[in-house]
Every structure is written in C-alpha cells, then in structure tokens.
Design a protein around this motif. Structure first.
Motif, PDB file in Angstrom:
ATOM      1  N   TRP A  13       0.843  -1.195   0.000  1.00  0.00           N
ATOM      2  CA  TRP A  13       0.000   0.000   0.000  1.00  0.00           C
ATOM      3  C   TRP A  13       0.879   1.246   0.000  1.00  0.00           C
ATOM      4  O   TRP A  13       1.988   1.188   0.561  1.00  0.00           O
ATOM      5  N   PRO A  39      -6.873 -14.534   9.772  1.00  0.00           N
ATOM      6  CA  PRO A  39      -7.176 -13.493  10.760  1.00  0.00           C
ATOM      7  C   PRO A  39      -7.196 -12.089  10.147  1.00  0.00           C
ATOM      8  O   PRO A  39      -6.662 -11.867   9.054  1.00  0.00           O
ATOM      9  N   SER A  40      -7.780 -11.189  10.917  1.00  0.00           N
ATOM     10  CA  SER A  40      -7.854  -9.790  10.504  1.00  0.00           C
ATOM     11  C   SER A  40      -6.456  -9.264  10.177  1.00  0.00           C
ATOM     12  O   SER A  40      -5.513  -9.516  10.923  1.00  0.00           O
ATOM     13  N   GLY A  41      -6.349  -8.588   9.046  1.00  0.00           N
ATOM     14  CA  GLY A  41      -5.076  -7.961   8.679  1.00  0.00           C
ATOM     15  C   GLY A  41      -4.159  -8.832   7.841  1.00  0.00           C
ATOM     16  O   GLY A  41      -3.082  -8.399   7.440  1.00  0.00           O
ATOM     17  N   CYS A  42      -4.572 -10.081   7.544  1.00  0.00           N
ATOM     18  CA  CYS A  42      -3.660 -10.961   6.788  1.00  0.00           C
ATOM     19  C   CYS A  42      -3.713 -10.685   5.284  1.00  0.00           C
ATOM     20  O   CYS A  42      -2.977 -11.299   4.518  1.00  0.00           O
ATOM     21  N   GLY A  43      -4.610  -9.775   4.847  1.00  0.00           N
ATOM     22  CA  GLY A  43      -4.569  -9.345   3.445  1.00  0.00           C
ATOM     23  C   GLY A  43      -5.715  -9.832   2.574  1.00  0.00           C
ATOM     24  O   GLY A  43      -5.652  -9.712   1.348  1.00  0.00           O
ATOM     25  N   LYS A  44      -6.782 -10.321   3.194  1.00  0.00           N
ATOM     26  CA  LYS A  44      -7.889 -10.878   2.394  1.00  0.00           C
ATOM     27  C   LYS A  44      -8.512  -9.816   1.480  1.00  0.00           C
ATOM     28  O   LYS A  44      -8.658 -10.008   0.272  1.00  0.00           O
ATOM     29  N   SER A  45      -8.879  -8.680   2.082  1.00  0.00           N
ATOM     30  CA  SER A  45      -9.525  -7.629   1.275  1.00  0.00           C
ATOM     31  C   SER A  45      -8.546  -7.056   0.258  1.00  0.00           C
ATOM     32  O   SER A  45      -8.934  -6.704  -0.867  1.00  0.00           O
ATOM     33  N   THR A  46      -7.286  -6.963   0.646  1.00  0.00           N
ATOM     34  CA  THR A  46      -6.279  -6.461  -0.285  1.00  0.00           C
ATOM     35  C   THR A  46      -6.194  -7.377  -1.504  1.00  0.00           C
ATOM     36  O   THR A  46      -6.139  -6.908  -2.646  1.00  0.00           O
ATOM     37  N   HIS A 208     -15.107 -15.045   7.754  1.00  0.00           N
ATOM     38  CA  HIS A 208     -14.543 -15.500   9.027  1.00  0.00           C
ATOM     39  C   HIS A 208     -15.281 -16.742   9.509  1.00  0.00           C
ATOM     40  O   HIS A 208     -14.890 -17.373  10.471  1.00  0.00           O
TER      41      HIS A 208
HETATM   42  N1  LIG Z   1      -6.568   1.239   1.815  1.00  0.00           N
HETATM   43  C1  LIG Z   1      -5.477   0.882   2.525  1.00  0.00           C
HETATM   44  N2  LIG Z   1      -4.422   1.716   2.634  1.00  0.00           N
HETATM   45  C2  LIG Z   1      -3.324   1.357   3.328  1.00  0.00           C
HETATM   46  N3  LIG Z   1      -3.164   0.172   3.974  1.00  0.00           N
HETATM   47  C3  LIG Z   1      -4.190  -0.683   3.901  1.00  0.00           C
HETATM   48  C4  LIG Z   1      -5.390  -0.395   3.185  1.00  0.00           C
HETATM   49  N4  LIG Z   1      -6.234  -1.463   3.297  1.00  0.00           N
HETATM   50  C5  LIG Z   1      -5.569  -2.382   4.050  1.00  0.00           C
HETATM   51  N5  LIG Z   1      -4.344  -1.923   4.411  1.00  0.00           N
HETATM   52  C6  LIG Z   1      -3.328  -2.670   5.195  1.00  0.00           C
HETATM   53  O1  LIG Z   1      -3.056  -3.909   4.517  1.00  0.00           O
HETATM   54  C7  LIG Z   1      -2.947  -4.973   5.457  1.00  0.00           C
HETATM   55  C8  LIG Z   1      -3.975  -6.058   5.093  1.00  0.00           C
HETATM   56  O2  LIG Z   1      -5.305  -5.548   5.324  1.00  0.00           O
HETATM   57  P1  LIG Z   1      -6.626  -6.224   4.744  1.00  0.00           P
HETATM   58  O3  LIG Z   1      -7.753  -5.261   4.940  1.00  0.00           O
HETATM   59  O4  LIG Z   1      -6.365  -6.727   3.386  1.00  0.00           O
HETATM   60  O5  LIG Z   1      -6.773  -7.466   5.751  1.00  0.00           O
HETATM   61  P2  LIG Z   1      -8.019  -8.446   5.947  1.00  0.00           P
HETATM   62  O6  LIG Z   1      -7.412  -9.812   6.051  1.00  0.00           O
HETATM   63  O7  LIG Z   1      -9.027  -8.228   4.888  1.00  0.00           O
HETATM   64  O8  LIG Z   1      -8.577  -7.983   7.350  1.00  0.00           O
HETATM   65  P3  LIG Z   1     -10.086  -8.003   7.944  1.00  0.00           P
HETATM   66  O9  LIG Z   1     -10.403  -9.458   8.184  1.00  0.00           O
HETATM   67  O10 LIG Z   1      -9.936  -7.232   9.221  1.00  0.00           O
HETATM   68  O11 LIG Z   1     -10.976  -7.334   6.942  1.00  0.00           O
HETATM   69  C9  LIG Z   1      -3.158  -4.362   6.839  1.00  0.00           C
HETATM   70  O12 LIG Z   1      -1.899  -4.144   7.414  1.00  0.00           O
HETATM   71  C10 LIG Z   1      -3.876  -3.061   6.548  1.00  0.00           C
HETATM   72  O13 LIG Z   1      -3.552  -2.089   7.512  1.00  0.00           O
END
Ligand SMILES: Nc1ncnc2c1ncn2[C@@H]1O[C@H](COP(=O)(O)OP(=O)(O)OP(=O)(O)O)[C@@H](O)[C@H]1O
Length: 234
Positions: A13, A39-46, A208
């Motif tokens: 990012w 888990p939260s933050g592992c990058g799923k949405s990314t 989840h």
């Molecule tokens: N728009 C963004 N800008 C900067 N960093 C981001 C952005 N979206 C996510 N991140 C960072 O990327 C990493 C992965 O986040 P992501 O949202 O992909 O996790 P996740 O597995 O989907 O979490 P959750 O289950 O909480 O939704 C985290 O460290 C987060 O802080």
C-alpha cells in the motif's frame, strides 16, 4: 480451464513500510469455489482489491481468462471487469434511491456481454432480474421499492442478484453473510451457490465463518499463502 492466475505477486500500500501481499502462485479454475480465510489484517480484502483491479501489484502477473489485466488500458480493464466479474461486498454498494429492479439490471447496463447472456436466459434483462430475485426468495412485491426500504437480509439478496445477472465468469464475495443469523446464512449460501452453479461461474469468497467451508471445493488459509505475513509484519 484456468480462470484466474497470479504469479510472483508483490503488493504494498502507498506509504506502507512492508508488503501487504507476497504470493508466489495462486490459480482458480473455471467453476471452482474458493473459500479464503485468515485473521484480521492478513490481506484478504487487499487480495480481492487486486483481483478486481482496484489496485495494481508493484510486480508479478495477474491473468484472468488468459488476459493480462496490466496490459489493458484503464477503460478496457473497467470493461473487462464489468463483463466478467460480479461482486457481493460487505457494504452492498447498492444505489439507495434506485429500485430493487433498477439496482439489479444496472450491472447489465455496463456490459453488452452480460446483457446478451441475461436475454438468452430469460428473454429480457428485467425478466432475468425477476427470475434471480425470485430464486433468491426476495418477496415479489418489493421489486419496485427503493432498496433503502429493505432489510439487510433482503438487500443482501439484491446484491447477490446483481452480481449474478448475466452470468459473469467470476463472483467475488466479501463476508456476504456477516449481517445474517445462522439460519438465514445457510439459506442464503445455498441459494447463492445454486445460482452460481447454474451460471457456471467461479466463486471466491472471504469469510470469518468457517462453518461455511463445507460449501467449497477449495479453501485457502491466506497466512499460509501470503509470504508477507509469514515473514512477520512488525
Ligand atoms: N486502503 C489501505 N491503505 C493502506 N493500507 C491498507 C489499506 N487497506 C488495508 N491496508 C493494510 O493492509 C494490510 C492487510 O489488510 P486487509 O484489509 O487486506 O486485511 P483483511 O485480512 O481483509 O482484514 P479483515 O479481516 O480485518 O478485513 C493491513 O496491514 C492493513 O492495515
């Protein structure tokens, strides 16, 4: 047949000090249902943002239906997505003042390919929207109501119908059942999967809720795949 293929992907990012994703290889086949968890933050949405092209990787290759998305102009990439991907997101991204029917048919307005498939299936786009909403058990009297007058569970069904109309090859779903109770969750999943199977689409779903795993042929524990997490993000 490979629907989606990622290789040697690195994504960071803006302003971040570490990569959010490092994925050596990920393949999704046509008709495959993939459950993505971790888990939260592992990058799923990314990862979903990368697949749908909201963000682009700094390096690596992402191909869908044999097409490298990075090689398309941004207008062509938008069109490619509209033609081949349907989304069901957590916050449904429905247009609140449009009716149920208008929200569902909107997905076809941006895609001649999906319009043609919907017409082939049901005669008209509106008829196909009605058929899907009926299959997803949305009460028929709601079809002309503005979506902001619907319950969350009903809105979820509208979002699903919009993703499914015109049978895109890939459906992406991010926590689509999070606002539903246990009974409705199972029911929604069964309806969604039945329609996905009829359409011959693939599904990548983030959740989840590991109870939903039984509906999937493949599960991906993202921290095991994503080396950025394995290396530890301090
Ligand atoms: N728009 C963004 N800008 C900067 N960093 C981001 C952005 N979206 C996510 N991140 C960072 O990327 C990493 C992965 O986040 P992501 O949202 O992909 O996790 P996740 O597995 O989907 O979490 P959750 O289950 O909480 O939704 C985290 O460290 C987060 O802080």
């Amino acid at each position: 047949m490979s629907l989606l293929s990622l290789s040697d992907i690195r994504f960071r990012w803006p302003n971040a000090t570490h990569d959010a994703l490092q994925i050596d290889s990920l393949d999704v086949q046509a008709n495959e249902r993939v459950f993505l968890y971790g888990p939260s933050g592992c990058g799923k949405s990314t990862l979903l943002s990368l697949i749908v092209g909201v963000v682009a990787p700094q390096s690596g290759k992402l191909e869908m239906l044999g097409q490298s998305l990075a090689e398309l102009s941004s207008a062509k990439r938008d069109q490619f997505r509209a033609d081949h991907i349907g989304y069901v997101f957590q916050q449904f991204n429905l247009l609140p003042y449009l009716s149920v029917l208008q929200n569902v048919t909107l997905a076809c307005q941006f895609s001649k390919t999906r319009t043609a498939k919907a017409i082939k299936r049901s005669g008209t786009v509106a008829q196909e929207a009605r058929r899907l909403l009926n299959q997803l058990q949305l009460p028929g009297e709601l079809i002309d109501s503005p979506v902001n007058e619907l319950s969350i569970g009903q809105q979820q069904r509208v979002a699903a119908a919009r993703a499914l109309i015109g049978s895109p090859e890939l459906i992406i779903a991010d926590e689509p059942t999070s606002a539903l109770d246990k009974v409705n969750r199972q029911r929604f999943m069964e309806l969604l999967l039945t329609e996905i199977e009829h359409a011959g689409s693939s599904l990548i779903m983030v959740s989840h809720d590991e109870q939903l795993l039984e509906h999937f042929q493949k599960d991906i524990h993202l921290p095991s795949l994503n080396k950025a997490v394995q290396h530890g993000l301090d």
